[in-house]
Design a protein around this motif. Sequence first.
Motif: not given
Ligand code: IMO
Length: 416
Positions: A15, A17, A39, A234-235, A269, A271
């Motif tokens: 966003e 941040k 990540n 999700v993460t 980013v 799915n």
């Molecule tokens: P910031 O802090 C955008 C997304 C990945 C994937 C899901 C799971 O820069 O906003 P992971 O590797 O965490 O197991 O991936 O989460 N993802 C993010 N998308 N910004 C991020 O971090 C992200 N960290 C993980 O694309 O959909």
Amino acid sequence: MSQADIVVGLQWGDEGKGKIVDHMARKNDFVCRFAGGHNAGHTIVVGDKKYALHLVPSGVLSDSTKNIIGNGVVLSPKDFIKELEQFSNLEGRLFISDKAHLLLPYHALIDQAFEKLKGSNAIGTTGKGIGPAYEDKVARVGHRVGELQDTAKLAAKIMTHLNQHKAVLDILGVEIPNEVDLKIELDGYKQALSSFIIDTTLLVWDALKNDKKVLLEGAQGTMLDIDHGTYPYVTSSTTISAGACSGLGLNAKDIGKVTGIAKAYCTRVGNGPFPSEDLGEDGKLLRERGQEFGTTTGRPRRCGWFDAVAMRHAVRINGVDGVALMKLDVLDGFKEVKVCTGYEVDGKVIDYVPYDLDDAKPIYTSFAGWEKTEAIRSFENLPDTAKDYILALEEMIGTKISIISTGPDRDDTIIR
Ligand code: IMO
Ligand code: GDP
Ligand code: MG
């Protein structure tokens, strides 16, 4: 005794941040990361220099600000060491919790192998090993940063763990390292990291007790939260403001003002459901103008319109006091700007985030566009239709938009 303010992402990450934390860092003594790992990709633009931060908190570019990587983070020493190369000595300005969990190279290999196995059901992770590292933590077989003190013992423990999982690792094609090489690798980590490792919980408690200004930096976004996001897409961490308490060792009363970060449109980013995604020309235009390509993986981001329903959910769950509306300039030149104000699910219109967003169809309200907001630095000077858009969003989400960003630069920021 002071309270710690927080910055959290309200959408699906990215966003902006990093830009806002950097902006606020100058007025804070400490910036503390509480969740996620590398990540995350937080971009900060200072003049003609661009920094991409993954594990290092976004207070690092403010000389007098100290930075903490809390226990809630999963830390890859290898990637952390690489990230440090872009800075001169950060000793005394950067601290890592001894309770943070180690993310080791095999975690990334396991992450990538499982994603491949899942085929069309893949989550679209960053492939950095985040899920497997948090899995080990929750399964109580993880290894913590503090264990780097005794690398022989740690190497033996990791070997035992990997050998117990040998059958699965063989199927995944993940090679088990030999203990001698592993110990050498861990020794390198120990040497590079030991001057940063301390009990960061005590450090933050002490800072708050002494009325220091402390800012907590979220990673990822609310819709990627393990409990409240679009599960399973999700993460693996608690990305919402509540995660800052467990991720740093604070209690709910330690939390002060919550600033939520949201783009004036929406991206994701990987799915998973994204009701307001625009798969047509508008989505493409947003991607091009917003330079929507991942900071961490370079993947093109999926783009669409501001989702006021998901935003209300995020505002409530994080306790947002004020929203920073980012990248308003990316909407410059659109004749019409849309906002998702409801979802249609099974023929019924709803105004909340349901259990499953898979079949939610967006209901849009349209707004008149504007010519140019890029680099405008006062609310009064924004075009009237842009002001109308912002005021309408405030009304829809029930929270003040206290910051508006009109460009990547530190100073392209309107504080209302
Ligand atoms: P910031 O802090 C955008 C997304 C990945 C994937 C899901 C799971 O820069 O906003 P992971 O590797 O965490 O197991 O991936 O989460 N993802 C993010 N998308 N910004 C991020 O971090 C992200 N960290 C993980 O694309 O959909
Ligand atoms: P984060 O992960 O939330 O810190 O966000 P990212 O750094 O991944 O992605 C935000 C991107 O938008 C970065 O490249 C920023 O430099 C850029 N950015 C931030 N604010 C603005 C803005 O107001 N306008 C434009 N055009 N770009 C911005
Ligand atoms: Mg990012």
